[in-house]
Design a protein around this motif. Structure first.
Motif, PDB file in Angstrom:
ATOM      1  N   ALA B  50       0.863  -1.188   0.000  1.00  0.00           N
ATOM      2  CA  ALA B  50       0.000   0.000   0.000  1.00  0.00           C
ATOM      3  C   ALA B  50       0.894   1.231   0.000  1.00  0.00           C
ATOM      4  O   ALA B  50       2.038   1.181   0.468  1.00  0.00           O
ATOM      5  CB  ALA B  50      -0.906   0.014   1.229  1.00  0.00           C
ATOM      6  N   ALA B  51       0.361   2.322  -0.518  1.00  0.00           N
ATOM      7  CA  ALA B  51       1.143   3.559  -0.543  1.00  0.00           C
ATOM      8  C   ALA B  51       1.371   4.040   0.890  1.00  0.00           C
ATOM      9  O   ALA B  51       0.458   4.008   1.721  1.00  0.00           O
ATOM     10  CB  ALA B  51       0.403   4.625  -1.344  1.00  0.00           C
ATOM     11  N   LEU B  52       2.593   4.473   1.169  1.00  0.00           N
ATOM     12  CA  LEU B  52       2.902   5.012   2.490  1.00  0.00           C
ATOM     13  C   LEU B  52       2.807   6.532   2.397  1.00  0.00           C
ATOM     14  O   LEU B  52       3.762   7.204   1.997  1.00  0.00           O
ATOM     15  CB  LEU B  52       4.302   4.550   2.922  1.00  0.00           C
ATOM     16  CG  LEU B  52       4.725   4.857   4.353  1.00  0.00           C
ATOM     17  CD1 LEU B  52       3.793   4.192   5.364  1.00  0.00           C
ATOM     18  CD2 LEU B  52       6.164   4.381   4.599  1.00  0.00           C
ATOM     19  N   GLY B  53       1.606   7.035   2.718  1.00  0.00           N
ATOM     20  CA  GLY B  53       1.336   8.461   2.535  1.00  0.00           C
ATOM     21  C   GLY B  53       2.261   9.335   3.367  1.00  0.00           C
ATOM     22  O   GLY B  53       2.697   8.949   4.455  1.00  0.00           O
ATOM     23  N   SER B  54       2.543  10.517   2.851  1.00  0.00           N
ATOM     24  CA  SER B  54       3.490  11.430   3.497  1.00  0.00           C
ATOM     25  C   SER B  54       2.772  12.705   3.936  1.00  0.00           C
ATOM     26  O   SER B  54       1.603  12.927   3.624  1.00  0.00           O
ATOM     27  CB  SER B  54       4.596  11.801   2.511  1.00  0.00           C
ATOM     28  OG  SER B  54       4.031  12.585   1.466  1.00  0.00           O
ATOM     29  N   ARG B  55       3.529  13.569   4.611  1.00  0.00           N
ATOM     30  CA  ARG B  55       2.991  14.876   5.000  1.00  0.00           C
ATOM     31  C   ARG B  55       2.551  15.661   3.778  1.00  0.00           C
ATOM     32  O   ARG B  55       1.527  16.320   3.780  1.00  0.00           O
ATOM     33  CB  ARG B  55       4.077  15.648   5.769  1.00  0.00           C
ATOM     34  CG  ARG B  55       3.630  17.018   6.192  1.00  0.00           C
ATOM     35  CD  ARG B  55       4.798  17.820   6.743  1.00  0.00           C
ATOM     36  NE  ARG B  55       4.350  19.137   7.199  1.00  0.00           N
ATOM     37  CZ  ARG B  55       5.168  20.105   7.573  1.00  0.00           C
ATOM     38  NH1 ARG B  55       6.474  19.908   7.569  1.00  0.00           N
ATOM     39  NH2 ARG B  55       4.698  21.259   7.971  1.00  0.00           N
ATOM     40  N   LYS B  56       3.330  15.568   2.704  1.00  0.00           N
ATOM     41  CA  LYS B  56       2.988  16.302   1.483  1.00  0.00           C
ATOM     42  C   LYS B  56       1.697  15.757   0.872  1.00  0.00           C
ATOM     43  O   LYS B  56       0.851  16.531   0.406  1.00  0.00           O
ATOM     44  CB  LYS B  56       4.147  16.190   0.491  1.00  0.00           C
ATOM     45  CG  LYS B  56       3.894  16.818  -0.867  1.00  0.00           C
ATOM     46  CD  LYS B  56       3.880  18.340  -0.790  1.00  0.00           C
ATOM     47  CE  LYS B  56       3.994  18.978  -2.167  1.00  0.00           C
ATOM     48  NZ  LYS B  56       2.849  18.716  -3.033  1.00  0.00           N
ATOM     49  N   ASP B  57       1.545  14.438   0.890  1.00  0.00           N
ATOM     50  CA  ASP B  57       0.284  13.863   0.403  1.00  0.00           C
ATOM     51  C   ASP B  57      -0.894  14.406   1.215  1.00  0.00           C
ATOM     52  O   ASP B  57      -1.966  14.697   0.681  1.00  0.00           O
ATOM     53  CB  ASP B  57       0.303  12.327   0.537  1.00  0.00           C
ATOM     54  CG  ASP B  57       1.327  11.686  -0.387  1.00  0.00           C
ATOM     55  OD1 ASP B  57       1.496  12.180  -1.525  1.00  0.00           O
ATOM     56  OD2 ASP B  57       1.972  10.705   0.039  1.00  0.00           O
ATOM     57  N   LEU B  58      -0.670  14.514   2.525  1.00  0.00           N
ATOM     58  CA  LEU B  58      -1.740  14.996   3.390  1.00  0.00           C
ATOM     59  C   LEU B  58      -2.104  16.435   3.039  1.00  0.00           C
ATOM     60  O   LEU B  58      -3.278  16.804   2.977  1.00  0.00           O
ATOM     61  CB  LEU B  58      -1.290  14.888   4.852  1.00  0.00           C
ATOM     62  CG  LEU B  58      -2.401  15.200   5.828  1.00  0.00           C
ATOM     63  CD1 LEU B  58      -2.710  13.973   6.666  1.00  0.00           C
ATOM     64  CD2 LEU B  58      -2.037  16.345   6.724  1.00  0.00           C
ATOM     65  N   ARG B  59      -1.091  17.247   2.810  1.00  0.00           N
ATOM     66  CA  ARG B  59      -1.369  18.643   2.448  1.00  0.00           C
ATOM     67  C   ARG B  59      -2.119  18.717   1.119  1.00  0.00           C
ATOM     68  O   ARG B  59      -3.042  19.509   0.954  1.00  0.00           O
ATOM     69  CB  ARG B  59      -0.069  19.449   2.404  1.00  0.00           C
ATOM     70  CG  ARG B  59       0.378  19.843   3.796  1.00  0.00           C
ATOM     71  CD  ARG B  59       1.849  20.137   3.897  1.00  0.00           C
ATOM     72  NE  ARG B  59       2.352  20.997   2.844  1.00  0.00           N
ATOM     73  CZ  ARG B  59       3.657  21.230   2.660  1.00  0.00           C
ATOM     74  NH1 ARG B  59       4.546  20.672   3.456  1.00  0.00           N
ATOM     75  NH2 ARG B  59       4.051  22.027   1.705  1.00  0.00           N
ATOM     76  N   ASP B  60      -1.706  17.879   0.173  1.00  0.00           N
ATOM     77  CA  ASP B  60      -2.432  17.858  -1.113  1.00  0.00           C
ATOM     78  C   ASP B  60      -3.891  17.450  -0.902  1.00  0.00           C
ATOM     79  O   ASP B  60      -4.800  18.002  -1.531  1.00  0.00           O
ATOM     80  CB  ASP B  60      -1.766  16.855  -2.074  1.00  0.00           C
ATOM     81  CG  ASP B  60      -0.392  17.323  -2.541  1.00  0.00           C
ATOM     82  OD1 ASP B  60      -0.086  18.522  -2.365  1.00  0.00           O
ATOM     83  OD2 ASP B  60       0.377  16.485  -3.044  1.00  0.00           O
TER      84      ASP B  60
END
Lengths: 528, 304
Positions: B50-60
């Protein structure tokens, strides 16, 4: 102390000391026919051409003790630390009475008393009986309204006309409204078995001391909670009189407990582990601290915090009414109102005319002795608040906004501020962004409804807003898009116990008043 | 000795595996970080990455949710209800797939998985029906003493951060997610960390149900990494913390106080990981819709 009389010590300032800036040229009545000033109107910056005779309300009706202890478990007790502090009349800077300086150990006692009352008397009592106690309290408040109004004016500095005609009727009405809910809780949340939280910790501000007490205590008791209340340290006295009203009503011991003291005492109260529900009205800054203190616990929390309301005037508004509403919106209670209409947004085509009319109206406001029945604007409640208002007014001038004040005469003693109008205000100015909590109005302009919405919502606050227009569909569309918990359309600063009040965004969460205000004091998840 | 064609074993068909990605703004990106993590079933067998979401993903994701808010809020209540019902329809059509995925993710038998999936579908239907009723249950006309018409109506709070329950991979998620969007909010969801695959598959249902892109944005990844950023993000208006581990809740609520986010957490004494999502009386409550709504009071004078 009660013999002290108020002599009209005045000094001529304003027009002579600081000449107001040149009045803006009156616009040629843009789109509104001949909007000439009525015949009695003054030229801008001129003092009233006649004198009002003093019309002081007697303070004899208030018989104060020299000292007030804490109200815990139905008895008046000194603080365990033994300390006292003085409450001061903001209109004279003279002491009124001493009040016990409660600390964490007193909070401990008060919460224990409230818990005991919740378990033994108030919790098990049928709603029908609780209801009658609240009706009793409402009646006694009506009977003692004059006394309470005078005391509130002495301690707070607000005009007697407002305590008499606004604060006290609303205080009684709040108890009356919630009294009727006490035995109908099942109908407030059908199918959800509503129950009281338990012990409610309530911390209230100094701008409407008794009204905020009523907003907190009445729904809490109706829902079956018991209460520990901490009044503001600047205005503790009407709460002490309320303690006497509880005694007269023979409210069971410990149902209402009042702990006076500084801000740290309030933090000790909301942080107490045996508290189930926390309610706070005050600044956003303190609200954040309380939210952090409650973080991770199972306490229910409601916060009613600061505001920077936009009061939006469209070109088609009934301008005479709008001007009255603008004045009421920002100068009611010296502007010491969280929902004050402190940002006036005027449609560009009528801006000059509205500002001219505002100046005329402001010149008729009477600033001075709060106990005088003719006074419109009383004293600022406390010295730190006066300093804050003066700082922000200075910032407005320094940042390039244009200041105007009427040439009214301020009393020599006490904490007073002239009604202040700023034009040429930019959204980036501090006076357009920060809550001033004083009689200071910032005027901005807009062209389209979208621009008005954009500017009105351009704030971290979201407590209230005003819309003035004769077009019904626009009122409803604007009301929907304004991010504010209360929208006053063609009116402002209206309050009623049946009407939910509270903020969006950083103006806090939860509602007070009405059904929603009751639900905040009920645990609806009992069956989960 | 040459084999005759008759003796050659039939070629084994190689299955086409699914890449489990994020769901942001109506699209299915991988994590911008390029990271992934291994998802295993209850027995420890690898199921997928599964994708390991990041802080940047969260902001997007927050930006996508904010952008979608005005459009979703403006939809009529009936229209939102129809779209939620459409989600139920799409889910029903892929029922078998979800039963398989939930069984694998949660380590339960097919009967239990079927029960959970059926109830998840029914929960969408239950919630869909609330869309045009919540304002009538929670709105009021207020009999004020002065001569004013005064009413109170619910409005969406805005962008809600939803930390989905960790254990109940589909039903728990649906039970917390549907009440958020039915009232006109948009959201950023952190899926169950250990059992995220049914949630990712649910986003495929959302994407084909007329739900506008950005109304629901779903990230997979580590709670410990993402929850603090979600709680601190100043453009998030409210948090649903049912899925936040007990040890992280105080920190998350402390961060959330910075912009006074509204907090939805399990009621007193309720352990979200032991909560019975199949118990309709406990799992279907209108206040779980109302807790993501703001009450707006409007006054107008009455007069000739």
């Amino acid at each position: 102390m009660a013999e002290r009389t108020r002599t009209p010590r005045t000094r001529a300032t304003g027009a002579s000391a600081t000449p107001p800036p040149e009045p803006a040229p009156r616009s040629a009545a843009v789109g509104r026919g001949t909007a000439s000033p009525s015949t009695w109107a003054l030229g801008e910056g001129q003092a009233l051409p006649w004198e009002y005779a003093p019309a002081p309300e007697s303070r004899e009706i208030v018989k104060l003790q020299a000292r007030y202890g804490l109200f815990i478990g139905g008895r008046e007790v000194p603080a365990q630390g033994g300390g006292w502090f003085t409450s001061v009349d903001p209109a004279t800077e003279e002491p009124i009475a001493e009040v016990a300086r409660g600390g964490p150990e007193d909070v401990e006692r008060a919460v224990a008393a409230a818990r005991r009352a919740f378990r033994k008397t108030w919790g098990p009592m049928p709603g029908r009986e609780r209801s009658k106690y609240l009706f009793r309290i409402a009646r006694i408040i009506q009977e003692r309204a004059r006394e309470l109004a005078v005391l509130e004016t002495l301690d707070n500095g607000k005009p007697i006309r407002e305590t008499r005609d606004v604060d006290l009727p609303l205080v009684a009405a709040h108890f009356w409204y919630y009294a009727g809910w006490a035995d109908k809780l099942a109908w407030a949340a059908p199918g959800r078995d509503p129950r009281p939280h338990g012990v409610a910790a309530q911390v209230i501000p100094w701008n409407f001391p008794l009204l905020m007490l009523a907003w907190k205590v009445a729904p809490a008791l109706a829902a079956g909670n018991t209460v520990v209340l901490k009044p503001a340290s600047f205005t503790p006295l009407s709460a002490m009189l309320f303690a006497d009203i509880c005694r007269q009503a023979e409210l069971p011991d410990g149902v209402v407990n009042i702990v006076t003291g500084p801000g740290e005492t309030g933090m000790a109260l909301v942080s107490h582990p045996d508290v189930d529900k926390v309610a706070f009205t005050g600044s956003t800054e303190v609200g954040r601290k309380i939210a952090r203190a409650v973080a991770g616990t199972e306490k229910a929390l409601t916060l009613e915090l600061g505001g920077k309301a936009a009061n939006i005037v469209f070109a088609d508004a009934a301008l005479d009414q709008a001007v009255e509403g603008i004045v009421n919106g920002i100068f009611f209670n010296q502007g010491e109102v969280c929902c004050a209409g402190s940002r006036l947004l005027v449609q560009e085509s009528v801006a000059d005319e509205v500002v001219a009319r505002l100046r005329e109206r402001l010149a008729t406001l009477r600033v001075g002795d709060p106990l005088d029945k003719n006074t419109d604007v009383g004293a600022i409640n406390n010295r730190p608040q006066l300093a804050r208002i003066e700082e922000l007014v200075a910032a407005g001038v320094a940042e390039g906004a244009e200041m105007w004040q009427p040439a009214c005469v301020l009393p020599e003693r006490g904490w007073f501020v002239r009604p202040t109008l700023f034009t040429n205000v930019q959204q980036s100015h501090r006076i357009a962004r920060e809550e001033i909590f004083g009689p200071v109005l910032s005027v901005l302009t807009f062209r389209t409804p979208d621009e008005a919405i954009e500017k009105a919502n351009n704030t971290t606050y979201g407590l209230s807003a005003g819309v003035w227009t004769e077009k019904g569909s626009r009122i409803l569309a604007m009301s929907r898009r304004l991010r504010a918990g209360v929208v006053w359309a063609n009116t402002f600063n209206r309050f009623d116990p049946a009407s939910p009040f509270g903020g969006m965004k950083e103006s806090g969460y939860g509602r007070e008043g009405g059904l929603h205000g009751l639900l905040a004091y009920l645990d609806l998840a009992g069956g989960v | 000795m040459p084999r005759t064609p008759k003796e050659r074993p039939a070629p084994v068909r190689i299955a086409v595996r699914k890449t489990y990605k994020l769901y942001v703004g109506g699209a299915f990106p991988r994590s911008e970080s390029g990271r992934s993590y291994v998802i295993r079933d209850a027995a420890g067998v690898e199921l997928a990455n599964a994708a390991l979401g990041s802080r940047k993903d969260l902001r997007d994701a927050v930006r996508a949710a904010r952008a979608a808010l005005p459009g979703w809020d403006r939809r009529s209540a009936m229209n939102r209800g129809q779209i939620l019902y459409r989600i139920a329809e799409m889910l029903e059509g892929r029922r078998a797939q979800f039963v398989e995925e939930v069984a694998a993710a949660e380590g339960i038998g097919p009967d239990a998985a079927r029960t959970a999936v059926d109830r998840a579908i029914d929960r969408w239907v239950w919630t869909a029906g609330w869309a045009d009723k919540i304002a009538q249950v929670y709105g009021t006309v207020n009999p004020v003493a002065s001569s004013h018409f005064d009413f109170t109506i619910p409005e969406p709070v805005g962008v809600v951060g939803v930390v989905a329950p960790e254990g109940s991979s589909l039903l728990g998620l649906v039970s917390r997610l549907a009440p958020v969007i039915v009232g006109g909010n948009t959201c950023v969801v952190l899926a169950s960390e250990g059992r995220p695959l049914p949630a990712v598959t649910l986003t495929e249902v959302l994407a084909t149900s007329d739900l506008p892109g950005g109304v629901v944005n779903l990230l997979t990844g580590r709670r410990a990494e993402l929850v603090p950023w979600l709680a601190a993000h100043l453009d998030v208006d409210a948090l649903d913390l049912w899925g936040v581990p007990a040890g992280m809740r105080t920190a998350a609520e402390t961060e959330a106080a910075e912009n006074l986010k509204r907090i939805a957490r399990p009621p007193r004494g309720v352990d979200p990981e032991r909560f019975d999502w199949l118990d309709d009386a406990r799992a279907e409550r209108p206040e779980w819709i109302a807790q993501h709504l703001e009450m707006k009071t409007v006054w107008h004078p009455v007069g000739m």
